[in-house]
Design a protein around this motif. Structure first.
Motif, PDB file in Angstrom:
ATOM      1  N   ALA A   8       0.823  -1.210   0.000  1.00 48.26           N
ATOM      2  CA  ALA A   8       0.000   0.000   0.000  1.00 48.26           C
ATOM      3  C   ALA A   8       0.859   1.263   0.000  1.00 48.26           C
ATOM      4  O   ALA A   8       0.586   2.221  -0.741  1.00 48.26           O
ATOM      5  CB  ALA A   8      -0.928   0.002   1.213  1.00 48.26           C
ATOM      6  N   GLU A   9       1.908   1.261   0.816  1.00 45.13           N
ATOM      7  CA  GLU A   9       2.737   2.464   0.932  1.00 45.13           C
ATOM      8  C   GLU A   9       3.570   2.709  -0.309  1.00 45.13           C
ATOM      9  O   GLU A   9       3.786   3.866  -0.709  1.00 45.13           O
ATOM     10  CB  GLU A   9       3.635   2.362   2.162  1.00 45.13           C
ATOM     11  N   ARG A  10       4.013   1.650  -0.970  1.00 48.91           N
ATOM     12  CA  ARG A  10       4.797   1.827  -2.196  1.00 48.91           C
ATOM     13  C   ARG A  10       3.930   2.413  -3.311  1.00 48.91           C
ATOM     14  O   ARG A  10       4.391   3.239  -4.099  1.00 48.91           O
ATOM     15  CB  ARG A  10       5.428   0.505  -2.623  1.00 48.91           C
ATOM     16  N   MET A  11       2.670   2.010  -3.367  1.00 48.04           N
ATOM     17  CA  MET A  11       1.776   2.623  -4.351  1.00 48.04           C
ATOM     18  C   MET A  11       1.410   4.049  -3.944  1.00 48.04           C
ATOM     19  O   MET A  11       1.332   4.939  -4.798  1.00 48.04           O
ATOM     20  CB  MET A  11       0.523   1.754  -4.525  1.00 48.04           C
ATOM     21  N   ARG A  12       1.201   4.267  -2.655  1.00 46.03           N
ATOM     22  CA  ARG A  12       0.911   5.630  -2.201  1.00 46.03           C
ATOM     23  C   ARG A  12       2.082   6.559  -2.508  1.00 46.03           C
ATOM     24  O   ARG A  12       1.891   7.711  -2.926  1.00 46.03           O
ATOM     25  CB  ARG A  12       0.618   5.642  -0.697  1.00 46.03           C
ATOM     26  N   ALA A  13       3.307   6.043  -2.329  1.00 48.54           N
ATOM     27  CA  ALA A  13       4.492   6.847  -2.628  1.00 48.54           C
ATOM     28  C   ALA A  13       4.537   7.223  -4.105  1.00 48.54           C
ATOM     29  O   ALA A  13       4.910   8.348  -4.460  1.00 48.54           O
ATOM     30  CB  ALA A  13       5.756   6.077  -2.238  1.00 48.54           C
ATOM     31  N   ALA A  14       4.148   6.278  -4.963  1.00 50.00           N
ATOM     32  CA  ALA A  14       4.125   6.581  -6.400  1.00 50.00           C
ATOM     33  C   ALA A  14       3.162   7.722  -6.684  1.00 50.00           C
ATOM     34  O   ALA A  14       3.473   8.645  -7.448  1.00 50.00           O
ATOM     35  CB  ALA A  14       3.729   5.339  -7.189  1.00 50.00           C
ATOM     36  N   GLY A  15       1.980   7.672  -6.075  1.00 48.12           N
ATOM     37  CA  GLY A  15       0.991   8.716  -6.299  1.00 48.12           C
ATOM     38  C   GLY A  15       1.385  10.056  -5.708  1.00 48.12           C
ATOM     39  O   GLY A  15       0.996  11.109  -6.219  1.00 48.12           O
TER      40      GLY A  15
END
Length: 231
Positions: free
Chosen positions: A108-115
């Motif tokens: 979840a955090e790796r995708m949030r970081a991308a966004g």
């Protein structure tokens, strides 16, 4: 002005997805799985896909059907094996699909970081385990951390409960799962919904994904699956 398009069919919604794309697929097991979009992607024919999802498919439907069709090269997920993951299990044992296991919070955090435009971040999860192999380790305030990089998607396929004509999204309970972060992390976000309403009819406080992150919307009939036990 919203950039979201309201399309007539799931096939229109997934048109143009290229071979080799990274596709973020929403769903927590069957909850929130965008079945119609996945079925349309199978018909569309894109192959050599990297799929990012919570798990590696349930039974023979949804993501499992995409795997069974031979369209997936690699899976990034938190829970690859479970009682009904026989499609993935068979493919993995046969060496026909690659796997990268990512702890759920990291996913979840790796995708949030991308966004959010974050280049990388340090996280303690996985320190001292095989998941740390090849990753930079750093000690901060006496605790060890691993350097993690964002997960970006070319496309996100997600399911929501309602959308308005501007593209704002409301989810239903656990069907929300990774939808909001996936929408921010993908270049193109494609959404299937149960209902499309006029702008202004959604409670602004209930909107979890604003229209700025949504590109294509299709209204579909609700589908429910019950997966039987392992074969």
């Amino acid at each position: 002005m919203s950039r979201a398009e309201i399309l007539r069919s799931a096939d229109e919604a997934v048109a143009g997805i290229e071979d080799g794309s990274t596709v973020l697929v929403g769903g927590f097991g069957l909850a929130g799985m965008p079945f119609d979009l996945i079925d349309a992607l199978i018909r569309q024919g894109a192959k050599d896909l990297t799929v990012v999802s919570n798990n590696a498919g349930n039974g023979d439907v949804g993501l499992a059907a995409l795997l069974a069709a031979g369209r997936v090269r690699k899976v990034l997920c938190s829970f690859p094996r479970q009682v009904d993951s026989w499609v993935f299990d068979d493919l993995y044992r046969a060496g026909k699909v690659e796997l990268e296991v990512v702890p759920q919070g990291n996913l979840a955090e790796r995708m949030r970081a991308a966004g959010a435009g974050i280049g990388a971040f340090y996280c303690p999860t996985g320190v001292g385990t095989p998941l740390a192999e090849g990753k930079e380790e750093r000690e901060i305030d006496g605790r060890k951390y691993l350097l993690e990089y964002p997960i970006k998607g070319d496309y996100a396929l997600i399911g929501a409960h309602r959308a308005d004509t501007m593209g704002n999204l409301v989810y239903r309970k656990t069907a929300r799962n990774f939808g909001p972060v996936m929408a921010t992390a993908a270049t193109t976000t494609i959404v299937q919904v149960d209902e499309v309403v006029e702008a202004g009819q959604l409670d602004p406080e209930a909107v979890a994904t604003p229209s700025i992150y949504v590109d294509r919307i299709v209204q579909v009939e609700a589908r429910h699956y019950t997966v039987q036990g392992a074969r």
